[in-house]
Structures are given as C-alpha cells and as structure tokens.
Design an enzyme around this catalytic site. Structure first.
Site, PDB file in Angstrom:
ATOM      1  N   GLU A  52       0.812  -1.222   0.000  1.00 41.98           N
ATOM      2  CA  GLU A  52       0.000   0.000   0.000  1.00 41.98           C
ATOM      3  C   GLU A  52       0.842   1.267   0.000  1.00 41.98           C
ATOM      4  OE1 GLU A  52      -1.901   1.097   3.665  1.00 41.98           O
ATOM      5  OE2 GLU A  52      -0.928  -0.528   4.761  1.00 41.98           O
TER       6      GLU A  52
ATOM      7  N   ASP B  45       0.663  -9.802   3.855  1.00 46.60           N
ATOM      8  CA  ASP B  45      -0.584  -9.598   4.595  1.00 46.60           C
ATOM      9  C   ASP B  45      -1.829  -9.814   3.743  1.00 46.60           C
ATOM     10  OD1 ASP B  45       0.760  -8.984   6.929  1.00 46.60           O
ATOM     11  OD2 ASP B  45       0.792  -6.831   6.520  1.00 46.60           O
TER      12      ASP B  45
ATOM     13  N   MET C 148       2.169 -11.952  11.748  1.00 53.47           N
ATOM     14  CA  MET C 148       2.103 -10.607  11.188  1.00 53.47           C
ATOM     15  C   MET C 148       0.677 -10.274  10.761  1.00 53.47           C
ATOM     16  SD  MET C 148       5.668 -10.012   9.125  1.00 53.47           S
ATOM     17  CE  MET C 148       7.132  -9.550  10.063  1.00 53.47           C
ATOM     18  N   GLY C 149       0.400  -8.986  10.664  1.00 57.77           N
ATOM     19  CA  GLY C 149      -0.931  -8.508  10.309  1.00 57.77           C
ATOM     20  C   GLY C 149      -1.231  -7.241  11.075  1.00 57.77           C
TER      21      GLY C 149
ATOM     22  N   GLU D  32      -0.476  -9.408  15.051  1.00 54.50           N
ATOM     23  CA  GLU D  32       0.258  -8.387  15.805  1.00 54.50           C
ATOM     24  C   GLU D  32      -0.575  -7.140  16.031  1.00 54.50           C
ATOM     25  OE1 GLU D  32       3.663  -7.111  13.550  1.00 54.50           O
ATOM     26  OE2 GLU D  32       2.509  -6.985  11.680  1.00 54.50           O
TER      27      GLU D  32
END
Length: 340
Positions: A102, A126, A168-169, A220
């Site tokens: 992004e 992600d 992760m995230g 996270e």
C-alpha cells in the site's frame, strides 16, 4: 524502451520472481531494464544497477529481493517528488514498474498523477491490498505459520501449556485467519475484531478440560475491546506506521494467570516473510511480472496488475490503494465455529 523497476517496503517471497519475469520478457522485447536499489531511495539518489539476463539467473527460488528495499517515502522529504521526477528524466526512464504494498504503490499513484508512466505490481504477505484476490508472498507466509502451529500442538500437549502464536498482520488478519483455520487453533484473534479477554480465557480452559492444550493465534495488530494496540517502541516509520509487537506475550501472561496453567508466546516475526517462495507464489509473481511488462508496452499508466479468479487483469492504482482489504465479518464467523 528503458524501464525502471524497484521493490519497496517489507521484503517478501516472490519479489525476485517478478524481477526475473520482467527482465526475461523485456530482453526478448528489446527493452533495457534498470533496477533501482533499495526502493524509492534508489530513485531519489539515482542509485541504479543494470538488469540483464545474467543479473536474474538463478534468482527464481530465492527469497527477499536482489534489488534491496527500504521504507523511504519521497513525499515525506522536502523536494522528494521533484528529485524522483528529475532522476527519471535524467536517466531516460520511459516507464516505471514499482513492486510493493500500500505504501510503495501509494507513492506510485501520486507519480502517475504527475505524469510518470507507472504500472504497479502488488506485493504483501498480509494479502491486504484491495482489487486483487491474492498477493504473492501470502501463500508462503501462510505455509510457515501453519507449519509452526502444527509443531506447537505437539509440544503444547506434551507440557500441558497454552501456546500463543503471534503472526504478522497490522490492520488485516488474513494470515491469522487462514493459519488458524489450517492449523486447528483454539482461538484466532485479528485486528478487524477486537477481542474479549474473558472469552479467550474461557476457550483455553475448555480446551484444557477436554484433555488437550490450547493454541491461540493472534495478529500483531489485534487488540482487546477495552485496550490499545501493543507497540514495540512507539516510533513511526516514513509512512507513519508504529512498530507493533508484544500482544502475544501480553496475552500469554493473562492466560497463565487466569487458567493457572503455564503459557508461552511464540513470535514468528520475520520468519514468515523470509526464505524461498512457495510454488504458488513463484507462479503468481511470474505472471504479475509478465503482465506488468505487457501493460507498459500497451501504453497503460496508473494501473496495477491484479489476480481476479485465475486471470491477471489491470485495475486503476487509485482504486487498488484507496482502502485496505480487510477480513469480512462472515469470514471470521467461519473460523469462530472451531473456537474452544
């Protein structure tokens, strides 16, 4: 044509496959491909490396990126955008193919509006980029997380302890959702759905009561309903993101206190995005690279290549970066059936 390529943001399995595909097809088309080192920093400073067949030989199965990466944001620096435009003009770059998530593609969107011919390639483990069904890197990260959960089941049951797996995230819980479902987690916690600590403890206790040990998978960026994000330092990067980390440890402590059973946190961290890409990610990344070069030769600009079903299509960059692709309520409801 003279085509510039760069990789920005976090490293990701499959980046080298994209680079290889662009160079291999570009050479066949008579193009000259120039690589910018370390993402937008390379464009700002004119730091380049020629990308020919020799430069991409053997890189298909390699993780990371041979071009290097950074979280440099030209628009956060005084005169940064002008420096980028000046570099591209000085080097005679006809078109730019940025590969990123992004933030990287957000910069690309602004450059396209400024008149640069830009075709973006979506990258993030992600899987949170809108307008594409999947991004490469996600499948590899999911495989790593699922294997970790599989291994933790046996050690958890052996020691009769809770194991909290932090994945992760930041804003989107796709890795936690898929890995938790694939790995048979007791509870899955994602950023999109603030969680009830009491309910998590209850699910863990029920798992203990059944004779097995609980596995809690947490993104996270997940946070309790009455609490805040857990951050590592509080410092922000060039795109305004704070470094997350610690929710797994904090949650494990609460579960141990409430259940009276030992609890441990396992933070997978960068292991999820390192190492060799899965076959799915190699193929998807390769197809993205080929499609991006086709879009450049078709005269397209301000677009991103995307996966829709099994087809690679072109979508407006502005549409792809307008919002994140988050886990819908109904998708989370599917995995909730297995809680406890």
């Amino acid at each position: 044509m003279r085509i510039g390529i760069l990789t920005g943001g976090g490293d990701c399995p499959g980046l080298n496959a994209v680079i290889r595909a662009i160079v291999r097809k570009g050479v066949r088309c008579g193009d000259e491909v120039v690589g910018f080192r370390d993402g937008w920093r390379g464009v700002l400073e004119g730091d380049t490396v020629p990308m020919d067949l020799a430069a991409v030989r053997g890189i298909l199965p390699r993780g990371g990126t041979v071009l290097g990466t950074s979280r440099t944001n030209p628009y956060a620096l005084e005169g940064g955008a002008d420096r980028v435009l000046a570099t591209l003009e000085r080097l005679g770059v006809d078109a730019l193919i940025p590969i990123g998530g992004e933030d990287t593609l957000g910069v690309a969107t602004k450059l396209a509006e400024a008149g640069v011919r830009v075709v973006g390639v979506p990258k993030t483990i992600d899987n949170d980029l809108d307008a594409t069904d999947y991004t490469f890197g996600f499948d590899t990260a999911l495989g790593v997380a699922t294997e970790a959960i599989d291994r933790l089941h046996t050690t958890g049951d052996s020691h009769h302890r809770t194991l909290v797996v932090e994945v992760m995230g930041r804003h989107a819980g796709w890795i936690a959702l898929h890995a938790g479902m694939a790995g048979g987690a007791t509870v899955v916690l994602i950023p999109e759905q603030p969680f009830d600590v009491d309910a998590v403890v209850e699910h863990c206790q029920r798992r203990f009561d059944s004779g097995y040990s609980p596995i809690v998978v947490v993104s996270e960026g997940a946070k309790p309903k009455d609490g805040d994000l857990v951050t590592a330092t509080g410092e922000k990067d060039a795109f305004g993101h704070v470094r997350l980390g610690g929710i797994g440890t904090a949650l494990a402590s609460v579960i141990e206190e409430r259940t009276g059973r030992e609890s441990r946190a396992v933070v997978l961290g960068h292991i999820q995005r390192g190492g060799t890409p899965s076959p799915f990610d190699r193929v998807l990344a390769t197809r993205f690279g080929l499609a991006a070069l086709d879009a450049v030769h078709a005269g397209e600009t301000g677009v991103m290549v995307a996966l829709r079903g099994t087809d690679i299509v072109r979508v407006p960059l502005a549409e792809a970066t307008a919002q994140l692709k988050l886990v819908p309520v109904d998708r989370y409801a599917e995995v909730e059936v297995f809680f406890g």
